[in-house]
Write an enzyme that holds these catalytic residues in place. Structure first.
Site, PDB file in Angstrom:
ATOM      1  N   GLN A  44      44.042  34.335  28.515  1.00 40.03           N
ATOM      2  CA  GLN A  44      44.587  35.688  28.509  1.00 40.03           C
ATOM      3  C   GLN A  44      46.066  35.742  28.876  1.00 40.03           C
ATOM      4  O   GLN A  44      46.737  36.747  28.560  1.00 40.03           O
ATOM      5  CB  GLN A  44      43.781  36.568  29.466  1.00 40.03           C
ATOM      6  CG  GLN A  44      42.349  36.784  29.017  1.00 40.03           C
ATOM      7  CD  GLN A  44      41.579  37.655  29.963  1.00 40.03           C
ATOM      8  OE1 GLN A  44      40.959  37.164  30.913  1.00 40.03           O
ATOM      9  NE2 GLN A  44      41.596  38.948  29.751  1.00 40.03           N
ATOM     10  N   ARG A  51      43.574  33.896  42.029  1.00 39.25           N
ATOM     11  CA  ARG A  51      42.477  33.327  41.251  1.00 39.25           C
ATOM     12  C   ARG A  51      42.934  33.161  39.804  1.00 39.25           C
ATOM     13  O   ARG A  51      43.354  34.122  39.168  1.00 39.25           O
ATOM     14  CB  ARG A  51      41.234  34.222  41.308  1.00 39.25           C
ATOM     15  CG  ARG A  51      40.093  33.692  40.457  1.00 39.25           C
ATOM     16  CD  ARG A  51      38.906  34.622  40.406  1.00 39.25           C
ATOM     17  NE  ARG A  51      37.885  34.084  39.506  1.00 39.25           N
ATOM     18  CZ  ARG A  51      37.299  34.795  38.531  1.00 39.25           C
ATOM     19  NH1 ARG A  51      37.627  36.072  38.345  1.00 39.25           N
ATOM     20  NH2 ARG A  51      36.408  34.229  37.739  1.00 39.25           N
ATOM     21  N   HIS A  68      36.546  30.047  32.036  1.00 42.20           N
ATOM     22  CA  HIS A  68      36.708  31.478  31.767  1.00 42.20           C
ATOM     23  C   HIS A  68      36.759  31.658  30.251  1.00 42.20           C
ATOM     24  O   HIS A  68      37.698  32.203  29.694  1.00 42.20           O
ATOM     25  CB  HIS A  68      37.966  32.040  32.439  1.00 42.20           C
ATOM     26  CG  HIS A  68      37.931  33.531  32.635  1.00 42.20           C
ATOM     27  ND1 HIS A  68      38.115  34.135  33.869  1.00 42.20           N
ATOM     28  CD2 HIS A  68      37.743  34.543  31.757  1.00 42.20           C
ATOM     29  CE1 HIS A  68      38.056  35.456  33.727  1.00 42.20           C
ATOM     30  NE2 HIS A  68      37.825  35.729  32.464  1.00 42.20           N
ATOM     31  N   ASN A  83      32.891  31.711  35.016  1.00 42.75           N
ATOM     32  CA  ASN A  83      33.149  33.147  35.070  1.00 42.75           C
ATOM     33  C   ASN A  83      32.160  33.860  34.137  1.00 42.75           C
ATOM     34  O   ASN A  83      32.140  33.606  32.937  1.00 42.75           O
ATOM     35  CB  ASN A  83      34.583  33.450  34.619  1.00 42.75           C
ATOM     36  CG  ASN A  83      34.879  34.938  34.681  1.00 42.75           C
ATOM     37  OD1 ASN A  83      35.044  35.502  35.765  1.00 42.75           O
ATOM     38  ND2 ASN A  83      34.899  35.606  33.540  1.00 42.75           N
ATOM     39  N   GLU A  84      31.358  34.741  34.700  1.00 42.55           N
ATOM     40  CA  GLU A  84      30.521  35.666  33.945  1.00 42.55           C
ATOM     41  C   GLU A  84      29.675  34.993  32.869  1.00 42.55           C
ATOM     42  O   GLU A  84      29.880  35.202  31.653  1.00 42.55           O
ATOM     43  CB  GLU A  84      31.392  36.772  33.351  1.00 42.55           C
ATOM     44  CG  GLU A  84      32.117  37.537  34.421  1.00 42.55           C
ATOM     45  CD  GLU A  84      32.801  38.799  33.915  1.00 42.55           C
ATOM     46  OE1 GLU A  84      32.814  39.038  32.703  1.00 42.55           O
ATOM     47  OE2 GLU A  84      33.322  39.540  34.753  1.00 42.55           O
ATOM     48  N   ASN A  98      32.145  39.937  40.188  1.00 41.49           N
ATOM     49  CA  ASN A  98      33.046  40.749  39.358  1.00 41.49           C
ATOM     50  C   ASN A  98      32.380  42.110  39.169  1.00 41.49           C
ATOM     51  O   ASN A  98      31.297  42.199  38.585  1.00 41.49           O
ATOM     52  CB  ASN A  98      33.284  40.087  37.998  1.00 41.49           C
ATOM     53  CG  ASN A  98      34.038  38.772  38.095  1.00 41.49           C
ATOM     54  OD1 ASN A  98      34.436  38.380  39.179  1.00 41.49           O
ATOM     55  ND2 ASN A  98      34.235  38.100  36.973  1.00 41.49           N
ATOM     56  N   TYR A 122      32.981  46.247  38.057  1.00 39.21           N
ATOM     57  CA  TYR A 122      33.843  47.254  37.436  1.00 39.21           C
ATOM     58  C   TYR A 122      33.237  48.646  37.423  1.00 39.21           C
ATOM     59  O   TYR A 122      33.944  49.639  37.507  1.00 39.21           O
ATOM     60  CB  TYR A 122      34.202  46.841  36.005  1.00 39.21           C
ATOM     61  CG  TYR A 122      35.167  45.693  35.946  1.00 39.21           C
ATOM     62  CD1 TYR A 122      34.725  44.369  35.998  1.00 39.21           C
ATOM     63  CD2 TYR A 122      36.544  45.918  35.891  1.00 39.21           C
ATOM     64  CE1 TYR A 122      35.622  43.313  35.970  1.00 39.21           C
ATOM     65  CE2 TYR A 122      37.444  44.867  35.855  1.00 39.21           C
ATOM     66  CZ  TYR A 122      36.971  43.566  35.899  1.00 39.21           C
ATOM     67  OH  TYR A 122      37.862  42.516  35.865  1.00 39.21           O
ATOM     68  N   GLU A 142      36.722  39.894  40.849  1.00 45.17           N
ATOM     69  CA  GLU A 142      37.387  40.794  39.897  1.00 45.17           C
ATOM     70  C   GLU A 142      37.004  42.237  40.177  1.00 45.17           C
ATOM     71  O   GLU A 142      35.825  42.524  40.367  1.00 45.17           O
ATOM     72  CB  GLU A 142      37.030  40.497  38.442  1.00 45.17           C
ATOM     73  CG  GLU A 142      37.647  39.276  37.857  1.00 45.17           C
ATOM     74  CD  GLU A 142      37.287  39.081  36.394  1.00 45.17           C
ATOM     75  OE1 GLU A 142      37.044  40.075  35.684  1.00 45.17           O
ATOM     76  OE2 GLU A 142      37.207  37.909  35.964  1.00 45.17           O
ATOM     77  N   TRP A 184      41.735  42.652  39.387  1.00 40.26           N
ATOM     78  CA  TRP A 184      41.940  42.252  37.995  1.00 40.26           C
ATOM     79  C   TRP A 184      42.849  43.273  37.351  1.00 40.26           C
ATOM     80  O   TRP A 184      42.485  44.447  37.241  1.00 40.26           O
ATOM     81  CB  TRP A 184      40.630  42.189  37.204  1.00 40.26           C
ATOM     82  CG  TRP A 184      40.934  41.707  35.828  1.00 40.26           C
ATOM     83  CD1 TRP A 184      41.262  42.465  34.722  1.00 40.26           C
ATOM     84  CD2 TRP A 184      41.018  40.335  35.408  1.00 40.26           C
ATOM     85  NE1 TRP A 184      41.534  41.657  33.664  1.00 40.26           N
ATOM     86  CE2 TRP A 184      41.408  40.345  34.050  1.00 40.26           C
ATOM     87  CE3 TRP A 184      40.808  39.107  36.031  1.00 40.26           C
ATOM     88  CZ2 TRP A 184      41.596  39.187  33.307  1.00 40.26           C
ATOM     89  CZ3 TRP A 184      41.004  37.949  35.307  1.00 40.26           C
ATOM     90  CH2 TRP A 184      41.375  37.996  33.967  1.00 40.26           C
ATOM     91  N   GLU A 199      43.433  41.281  26.304  1.00 45.55           N
ATOM     92  CA  GLU A 199      42.134  41.817  26.716  1.00 45.55           C
ATOM     93  C   GLU A 199      41.085  41.592  25.633  1.00 45.55           C
ATOM     94  O   GLU A 199      40.486  42.534  25.091  1.00 45.55           O
ATOM     95  CB  GLU A 199      42.258  43.295  27.075  1.00 45.55           C
ATOM     96  CG  GLU A 199      40.961  43.968  27.509  1.00 45.55           C
ATOM     97  CD  GLU A 199      40.191  43.200  28.578  1.00 45.55           C
ATOM     98  OE1 GLU A 199      40.831  42.697  29.506  1.00 45.55           O
ATOM     99  OE2 GLU A 199      38.953  43.109  28.472  1.00 45.55           O
ATOM    100  N   TRP A 200      40.865  40.297  25.311  1.00 46.49           N
ATOM    101  CA  TRP A 200      39.783  39.893  24.398  1.00 46.49           C
ATOM    102  C   TRP A 200      39.776  40.698  23.100  1.00 46.49           C
ATOM    103  O   TRP A 200      40.829  40.775  22.432  1.00 46.49           O
ATOM    104  CB  TRP A 200      38.463  39.911  25.154  1.00 46.49           C
ATOM    105  CG  TRP A 200      38.535  39.142  26.450  1.00 46.49           C
ATOM    106  CD1 TRP A 200      38.388  39.630  27.724  1.00 46.49           C
ATOM    107  CD2 TRP A 200      38.820  37.738  26.625  1.00 46.49           C
ATOM    108  NE1 TRP A 200      38.545  38.637  28.663  1.00 46.49           N
ATOM    109  CE2 TRP A 200      38.816  37.463  28.013  1.00 46.49           C
ATOM    110  CE3 TRP A 200      39.069  36.671  25.745  1.00 46.49           C
ATOM    111  CZ2 TRP A 200      39.055  36.187  28.541  1.00 46.49           C
ATOM    112  CZ3 TRP A 200      39.320  35.407  26.262  1.00 46.49           C
ATOM    113  CH2 TRP A 200      39.297  35.170  27.639  1.00 46.49           C
TER     114      TRP A 200
END
Ligand SMILES: OC[C@@H]1[C@@H](O)[C@H](O)[C@@H](O)c2nc(CNc3ccccc3)cn21
Length: 459
Positions: free
Chosen positions: A20, A77, A120, A164-165, A291, A293, A366, A412, A419-420
């Site tokens: 990213q 991180r 990630h 990650n995730e 993480n 949100y 995050e 984050w 952003e993907w």
């Protein structure tokens, strides 16, 4: 002086990820990742954008670290790019490792503690060509990669996260196809989910050497049914099971929840887990990253696509287990991603994890928000993002008061970045990036967050 102080030694950081922010995707021997391939595939990323340049962090890392230090962060991180360290997923690229040695040295020079994430989402493309995460061997390749990175950096990096995730990597990458490698197979997705956890289990013991601490960073959601009808309660059970309990139980208990295993049976999940796998996976972490949100509010809906906004392209297929589940807005304010702002959900997740999986030190690895940012008079007034972070830090403060062993918080993200599926259309950064000039502008939230870090607490 902070009126709502945090424990001494609390880690005040920000988080990023290699694909990213780094750019320089062919520099110094870096190989291709599945995100290089995916982003260059027409129709996968908004406006056909990609991470070829990103925010040029590979070249500008010293400037970025100096900015972290000047703001007052004491932790950072970041993720290591697997194809930069092992082009093609094998061997050792010394020039790739040297970048991370330079980055870590700059961080330590600034008094910033490095927290390294090994995966990630940027799997070497050659490993995807050999089957990717649905292929069990990929977990063993990951363990080798972890060993290479740890040997090179563990004299200076003492906090490691494996994956990650895994939910995103598995269910968005192989289930809905909204993320790289963009496949749509529920059977492949559940195989990937298990092998990502197996990869963690194989690597974790190796990463503890040299007085290091190891964790993982699942994305967890508070989950609420829209009503207490049997159908809605079961929808919430299913989503909570697949999003949260599947990963928490495996990582922290070395087992899979029976109800989730049953939900995944139609996708052949029973055939994926081999004897001894869960003993390898469970109980290996020294800390757990979370993480967080938002909250999922769900209802049973036979016509529902079972998708949350994970990319600008409406996905035709839901991720496994989300069939006939509708994700609804409960009326709270939303961020630019359409995600509801719900700091109470963070307190709920923290207290739940501390109660149901006791004695595991926790980090928020995050938490942050995308909002539309505007540069005016050389600055960026991002009051909404500041308010989001303040409210979630207040929830963290309350959770600590309730006995939760929370050791740190990473916003984050440090910089606006790729952003993907949304490309550069969504800004999460504490620091604004002008994508034409690469100029960095600390937003109001950055200055405020730095003061919180320096005072170790909220006013
Ligand atoms: O979307 C913001 C960040 C993303 O930039 C990070 O790379 C990733 O670790 C991350 N995870 C979430 C939470 N879950 C999620 C849901 C749908 C799509 C992508 C991520 C948000 N984010």
């Amino acid at each position: 002086m902070a009126t709502r102080g945090f424990p001494e030694g609390f880690a005040w950081g920000a988080a990023t990820a290699s694909y990213q922010i780094e750019g320089s995707v062919t520099a110094d021997g870096r190989g291709a990742s599945i995100w290089d391939t995916f982003a260059h595939t027409p129709g996968k990323v908004l406006n056909g954008e990609n991470g070829d340049v990103a925010v040029d962090h590979y070249a500008r890392y010293a400037e970025d670290v100096a900015l972290m230090g000047s703001l007052g962060l004491n932790a950072y991180r970041f993720s290591l790019s697997w194809p930069r360290i092992q082009p093609g997923g094998r061997g050792v690229n010394g020039a790739g490792l040297d970048f991370y040695k330079r980055l870590v040295d700059e961080l330590l020079e600034q008094g910033i503690t490095p927290y390294a994430t090994l995966y990630h989402w940027d799997l070497p493309q050659e490993l995807q060509d050999a089957g990717g995460w649905p292929e069990r061997d990929t977990a063993y390749r990951f363990a080798e990669y972890a060993q290479v990175a740890h040997e090179a950096l563990s004299d200076r990096v003492k906090h490691w996260m494996t994956v990650n995730e895994p939910w995103c990597a598995a269910f968005l990458g192989y289930g809905s196809g909204d993320h790289a490698p963009g496949l749509r197979s529920s059977a492949q997705a559940v195989r990937a989910a298990h092998h990502l956890l197996l990869a963690h289990g194989l690597a974790a013991p190796l990463l503890k050497a040299n007085d290091c601490l190891v964790g993982a960073a699942p994305n967890l959601y508070a989950v609420t049914p829209v009503s207490d009808s049997e159908a809605d309660l079961d929808a919430a059970r299913r989503i909570d099971g697949l999003q949260n309990r599947f990963f928490l139980d495996a990582l922290l208990r070395g087992s899979y929840p029976e109800d989730v295993v049953a939900d995944l049976e139609p996708f052949g999940f029973a055939d994926v887990v081999q004897p001894g796998d869960l003993d390898l996976i469970g109980g290996k972490v020294d800390f757990l990253g979370i993480n967080y949100y938002s909250r999922h509010t769900v209802s049973a809906d036979p016509d529902a696509a079972g998708m949350v906004a994970t990319s600008p392209f409406a996905s035709a297929s839901p991720w496994p287990g989300a069939e006939s589940v509708a994700f609804v807005n409960a009326g709270r304010p939303v961020t630019d991603m359409g995600w509801e702002v719900d700091p109470g959900g963070l307190h709920e997740i923290l207290t739940r994890v501390a109660k149901e999986y006791p004695s595991v030190p926790l980090y928020i690895t995050e938490n942050g928000a995308a909002y539309v940012d505007t540069v005016a008079d050389g600055g960026v007034d991002d009051q909404e993002r500041l308010d989001y972070i303040e409210a979630h830090l207040a929830a963290c403060h309350d959770a600590i008061a309730d006995g939760v062993p929370l050791k740190g918080y990473f916003a984050w993200s440090f910089l606006d970045n790729f952003e993907w599926g949304w490309g550069y259309g969504k800004r999460f950064g504490l620091v604004y990036v002008d994508y034409e000039t690469q100029v960095r502008i600390p937003k109001s939230s950055a200055h405020w967050y730095g003061r919180v870090a320096r005072h170790n607490g909220l006013s």
